[in-house]
Design a protein around this motif. Structure first.
Motif, PDB file in Angstrom:
ATOM      1  N   PRO A  12      72.875  53.078  22.661  1.00  0.00           N
ATOM      2  CA  PRO A  12      72.162  53.696  21.537  1.00  0.00           C
ATOM      3  C   PRO A  12      71.167  54.772  21.975  1.00  0.00           C
ATOM      4  CG  PRO A  12      72.276  51.325  21.236  1.00  0.00           C
ATOM      5  CD  PRO A  12      72.780  51.608  22.609  1.00  0.00           C
ATOM      6  N   ILE A  13      70.475  54.537  23.094  1.00  0.00           N
ATOM      7  CA  ILE A  13      69.521  55.533  23.576  1.00  0.00           C
ATOM      8  C   ILE A  13      70.238  56.831  23.948  1.00  0.00           C
ATOM      9  CG2 ILE A  13      67.945  56.078  25.468  1.00  0.00           C
ATOM     10  CD1 ILE A  13      67.036  53.178  25.418  1.00  0.00           C
ATOM     11  N   VAL A  14      71.368  56.697  24.648  1.00  0.00           N
ATOM     12  CA  VAL A  14      72.137  57.889  25.040  1.00  0.00           C
ATOM     13  C   VAL A  14      72.604  58.655  23.801  1.00  0.00           C
ATOM     14  CG1 VAL A  14      74.262  58.670  26.153  1.00  0.00           C
ATOM     15  CG2 VAL A  14      72.846  56.944  27.260  1.00  0.00           C
ATOM     16  N   ALA A  55      72.188  63.117  19.932  1.00  0.00           N
ATOM     17  CA  ALA A  55      72.046  63.562  18.547  1.00  0.00           C
ATOM     18  C   ALA A  55      70.809  64.436  18.365  1.00  0.00           C
ATOM     19  CB  ALA A  55      71.977  62.347  17.618  1.00  0.00           C
ATOM     20  N   LEU A  56      69.677  64.016  18.970  1.00  0.00           N
ATOM     21  CA  LEU A  56      68.454  64.824  18.864  1.00  0.00           C
ATOM     22  C   LEU A  56      68.626  66.195  19.513  1.00  0.00           C
ATOM     23  CD1 LEU A  56      65.724  62.101  19.562  1.00  0.00           C
ATOM     24  CD2 LEU A  56      66.250  63.207  17.376  1.00  0.00           C
ATOM     25  N   ALA A  57      69.306  66.208  20.655  1.00  0.00           N
ATOM     26  CA  ALA A  57      69.545  67.490  21.318  1.00  0.00           C
ATOM     27  C   ALA A  57      70.388  68.413  20.446  1.00  0.00           C
ATOM     28  CB  ALA A  57      70.230  67.250  22.670  1.00  0.00           C
ATOM     29  N   PHE A  99      68.112  69.667  17.543  1.00  0.00           N
ATOM     30  CA  PHE A  99      67.193  70.711  18.007  1.00  0.00           C
ATOM     31  C   PHE A  99      67.932  72.028  18.284  1.00  0.00           C
ATOM     32  CE2 PHE A  99      64.282  67.169  19.668  1.00  0.00           C
ATOM     33  CZ  PHE A  99      63.585  67.136  18.463  1.00  0.00           C
ATOM     34  N   ALA A 100      69.110  71.907  18.885  1.00  0.00           N
ATOM     35  CA  ALA A 100      69.893  73.109  19.187  1.00  0.00           C
ATOM     36  C   ALA A 100      70.315  73.820  17.901  1.00  0.00           C
ATOM     37  CB  ALA A 100      71.115  72.751  20.024  1.00  0.00           C
ATOM     38  N   ARG A 101      70.696  73.028  16.902  1.00  0.00           N
ATOM     39  CA  ARG A 101      71.103  73.631  15.619  1.00  0.00           C
ATOM     40  C   ARG A 101      69.915  74.292  14.929  1.00  0.00           C
ATOM     41  NH1 ARG A 101      74.070  70.459  10.603  1.00  0.00           N
ATOM     42  NH2 ARG A 101      74.460  72.304   9.318  1.00  0.00           N
ATOM     43  N   ALA A 102      68.755  73.618  14.966  1.00  0.00           N
ATOM     44  CA  ALA A 102      67.555  74.199  14.343  1.00  0.00           C
ATOM     45  C   ALA A 102      67.173  75.505  15.031  1.00  0.00           C
ATOM     46  CB  ALA A 102      66.408  73.197  14.406  1.00  0.00           C
ATOM     47  N   ARG A 103      67.296  75.552  16.348  1.00  0.00           N
ATOM     48  CA  ARG A 103      66.942  76.760  17.090  1.00  0.00           C
ATOM     49  C   ARG A 103      67.880  77.907  16.710  1.00  0.00           C
ATOM     50  NH1 ARG A 103      67.576  74.849  21.698  1.00  0.00           N
ATOM     51  NH2 ARG A 103      65.453  74.034  21.955  1.00  0.00           N
ATOM     52  N   ARG A 104      69.173  77.589  16.551  1.00  0.00           N
ATOM     53  CA  ARG A 104      70.129  78.632  16.170  1.00  0.00           C
ATOM     54  C   ARG A 104      69.816  79.180  14.777  1.00  0.00           C
ATOM     55  NH1 ARG A 104      73.921  75.157  18.679  1.00  0.00           N
ATOM     56  NH2 ARG A 104      74.549  74.359  16.622  1.00  0.00           N
ATOM     57  N   ARG A 105      69.396  78.289  13.862  1.00  0.00           N
ATOM     58  CA  ARG A 105      69.050  78.737  12.509  1.00  0.00           C
ATOM     59  C   ARG A 105      67.846  79.659  12.527  1.00  0.00           C
ATOM     60  NH1 ARG A 105      69.604  73.347   8.645  1.00  0.00           N
ATOM     61  NH2 ARG A 105      71.895  73.291   8.564  1.00  0.00           N
ATOM     62  N   LYS A 106      66.827  79.294  13.323  1.00  0.00           N
ATOM     63  CA  LYS A 106      65.640  80.131  13.419  1.00  0.00           C
ATOM     64  C   LYS A 106      65.991  81.515  13.967  1.00  0.00           C
ATOM     65  CE  LYS A 106      62.223  76.427  13.911  1.00  0.00           C
ATOM     66  NZ  LYS A 106      61.214  75.813  14.796  1.00  0.00           N
ATOM     67  N   GLU A 107      66.837  81.513  14.998  1.00  0.00           N
ATOM     68  CA  GLU A 107      67.235  82.798  15.583  1.00  0.00           C
ATOM     69  C   GLU A 107      68.034  83.627  14.593  1.00  0.00           C
ATOM     70  OE1 GLU A 107      69.329  81.727  19.079  1.00  0.00           O
ATOM     71  OE2 GLU A 107      67.511  81.232  20.236  1.00  0.00           O
ATOM     72  N   ALA A 108      68.847  82.945  13.756  1.00  0.00           N
ATOM     73  CA  ALA A 108      69.639  83.662  12.755  1.00  0.00           C
ATOM     74  C   ALA A 108      68.756  84.277  11.685  1.00  0.00           C
ATOM     75  CB  ALA A 108      70.653  82.715  12.120  1.00  0.00           C
ATOM     76  N   VAL A 109      67.677  83.555  11.285  1.00  0.00           N
ATOM     77  CA  VAL A 109      66.743  84.069  10.268  1.00  0.00           C
ATOM     78  C   VAL A 109      66.025  85.298  10.785  1.00  0.00           C
ATOM     79  CG1 VAL A 109      64.638  83.528   8.975  1.00  0.00           C
ATOM     80  CG2 VAL A 109      66.494  81.855   9.138  1.00  0.00           C
ATOM     81  N   ARG A 110      65.634  85.273  12.066  1.00  0.00           N
ATOM     82  CA  ARG A 110      64.946  86.433  12.652  1.00  0.00           C
ATOM     83  C   ARG A 110      65.862  87.656  12.670  1.00  0.00           C
ATOM     84  NH1 ARG A 110      62.310  83.411  17.943  1.00  0.00           N
ATOM     85  NH2 ARG A 110      60.913  82.013  16.775  1.00  0.00           N
TER      86      ARG A 110
END
Length: 623
Positions: free
Chosen positions: A600-602, A607-609, A612-623
């Motif tokens: 479960p930890i793995v 999942a968190l990674a 975070f990666a998806r959120a970062r891509r969205r932010k970069e797309a908005v910019r």
């Protein structure tokens, strides 16, 4: 329509389409991939072995399997229902891989029905459940086109490791026109005997029944002067004081191509004393067996007066009811590291137990080859069999035990061209050497065949239930199977088991046992020294006048010192045991953490990674 509403509509539509695609994919995969499996277990527990598939390919006629399982009666037994699913899945896999040669019918026999009568007619066991009158059928019946029948009366959950083998054996037996003929010459009561004092028969060893289930076993007397030519293999157990004529019969049987499996022993513990023999005299009786003339002619070295000791493989025994278990250097549990992984007889067997076993070696100049099938560890040595036979305390074997570093062959395969042990004989049919490459399997222990070393026998609703805790029976059956040329069932039998050995825990226990033994020896040495001093001091003891001893102050001080020292050492012993328990508990806690929380930890980290990666891509797309 606003951009926000548009995005919500697109997102909802996308999710709906994905849901429909997912359902369609599930339905499609269920149709197209029906029966397909991906076995990710480390030992391929859910994949048919090559041996089973070979048996199915070689079927000469159709076989019908009738799986009787009382699903309704077992509704409140979840463990049994789980195992029944495992059995049915394996049967379905076998039928699917047979190319139509195996037909499977699953039957839930209802009370007082024709199906119940037919199951009883096959000989399947109906197990009563509770007081309600319900009975449970959980067995298999097989038939062929010639009215042949074979059954597994009841699938025992504790025999799951042998499930595929039992089913493959049933199918194989229905396809054989005639079972191979195997001769059995034994100086031990393997096939049972009669107790004149109790007035009742003594059941035979389990291995005798297992052999008879697979082969036509015919008894050969220890006084026989010929071996019938129809015998494909000969099993000789404890050949003690055989005549030259009997040895010559075995010699010629091997030279003309017969297969031999011989069990000799420097100390056959299963040998019973003669009726009426004095117990003291029986203790001194020689219990060794040998084939001296045959071994000498074949270049085999074997000393019937030597027993192998092994500190690494010694098993714990309870010599006395009032004493803790002790490790016996002559009673060994051989594991995978001691069994030849390249020979079908010993490959992938879990454990083979032996007791007071001898060993084999090859003489200089021998023309044959000797390949070990089972051998001791390097922490081994030998001792006179007489000492082991007269042993009052197993721990005394440790006193002068010095390992040689040699690994002793306790069982071996002898192959090659062999010469006769009786060159002075002649006559019609006499052979001076083998006509082809001889194949002989030698085992330097007969006790390994006895029930006590490998199988527990219990009564279960009037039937004998066998629970094998070692692979001794498999070793013997494998050997006979291989000698007569049948290798398919061997491939089934020698697959991995679903249990794992706790090697690290065993090493911790052995290390602690060694520390315990050192402390116990220290205590015993101090006790002996103190007793000697007390004897010296009591030469000047006083007397109370009524026969009682009067200890002087010096004696009392000496005795008190010893008692204090004894308490100190016992405290250290408890500390060693406590440390061992703590080591094992720490190891167990680590394993539990890895097994329960690790995955479960793995997955959480992954999942968190991803988030975070998806959120970062969205932010970069908005910019």
């Amino acid at each position: 329509m606003s951009n926000t509403s548009t995005r919500r509509t697109v997102t909802g539509t996308t999710l709906l389409i994905l849901a429909v695609l997912f359902v369609a994919l599930v339905v499609l995969s269920g149709t197209l991939l029906r029966g397909a499996r991906l076995d990710l277990t480390s030992k391929g527990l859910y994949t048919l072995t090559d041996g089973t598939e070979a048996i199915l390919r070689k079927l000469k006629e159709p076989v019908k399997l009738h799986f009787y399982y009382s699903d309704t009666a077992a509704r409140d037994i979840p463990q049994l229902r789980t195992y029944a699913t495992r059995v049915q899945e394996l049967l379905e896999e076998i039928a699917a891989k047979s190319g139509g040669k195996v037909e499977l019918t699953v039957i839930d026999p209802q009370p007082f029905s024709e199906e119940e009568d037919r199951a009883t007619g096959f000989g399947l066991q109906a197990v009563p459940l509770g007081n309600g009158g319900d009975t449970l059928f959980f067995g298999l019946a097989g038939t062929n086109s010639t009215d042949g029948e074979a059954t597994i009366p009841f699938f025992q959950p504790d025999k799951e490791a042998f499930l595929e083998y039992d089913i493959a054996k049933l199918i194989s037996s229905l396809d054989e026109a005639e079972r191979p003929v195997v001769g059995l010459m034994s100086g031990l009561p393997i096939g049972g005997s009669f107790d004149p004092q109790a007035g009742r028969p003594i059941p035979g060893w389990v291995i005798d029944g297992e052999l008879r289930n697979l082969f036509q076993v015919k008894r050969v007397e220890t006084t026989a002067t010929t071996i019938p030519p129809e015998m494909q293999a000969l099993v000789v157990v404890h050949p003690k004081n055989l005549s030259d004529d009997t040895l010559y019969a075995i010699d010629q049987f091997v030279l003309r191509g017969g297969r031999l499996l011989a069990f000799v022993d420097p100390n056959a513990e299963a040998e019973q004393p003669a009726q009426g023999m004095d117990p003291t005299q029986a203790m001194f009786e020689d219990k060794a067996s040998d084939l001296p003339k045959l071994f000498a002619a074949w270049g085999v070295l074997y000393d019937p007066a030597k027993v192998v000791l092994d500190a690494q493989r010694a098993l714990e025994l309870q010599a006395r009811a009032d004493a803790p278990p002790v490790r016996h250097l002559a009673v060994l549990g051989l594991g995978k590291d001691d069994l030849n992984p390249d020979d079908v007889v010993s490959a992938q067997l879990a454990t083979v137990n032996v007791s007071t076993a001898g060993y084999f070696d090859l003489a200089d100049g021998a023309t044959a080859t000797l390949e070990p099938l089972a051998q001791s560890s390097g922490n081994a040595s030998t001792v006179a069999s007489e000492r082991v036979r007269m042993l009052p305390d197993p721990e005394s074997l440790f006193s002068d035990f010095t390992p040689t570093g040699e690994r002793y062959a306790l069982a071996a395969r002898l192959s090659g061209k062999l010469k006769t042990a009786f060159p002075d004989r002649s006559g019609d049919g006499h052979l001076a050497e083998s006509t082809d490459t001889a194949n002989v399997i030698l085992v330097a222990d007969t006790d390994m065949l006895s029930d006590r070393l490998w199988v527990q026998v219990q009564q279960f609703f009037g039937q004998r239930v066998l629970n094998a805790f070692a692979s001794n029976g498999d070793f013997a059956i494998n050997a006979v199977d291989n000698l007569i040329g049948s290798t398919d069932l061997i491939a089934v039998r020698t697959r991995g088991v679903s249990t794992y050995a706790f090697d690290t825990v065993d090493d911790l226990k052995k290390a602690a046992d060694a520390r315990f033994r050192d402390k116990e020896r220290e205590l015993q040495a101090q006790l002996s020294e103190t007793e000697r001093k007390l004897t010296d001091l009591q030469q000047n003891r006083g007397d109370t006048g009524n026969g009682a001893l009067l200890l002087n102050p010096e004696q009392q001080a000496e005795l008190q010192r010893f008692q204090d020292e004894k308490l100190r050492i016992r405290k250290e012993l408890r500390q060693v045991r406590r440390q061992l328990d703590e080591d094992i508990q720490t190891l167990g806690a680590k394993l539990k953490f890895i097994n329960i929380a690790g995955m479960p930890i793995v997955l959480t980290v992954v999942a968190l990674a991803w988030v975070f990666a998806r959120a970062r891509r969205r932010k970069e797309a908005v910019r």
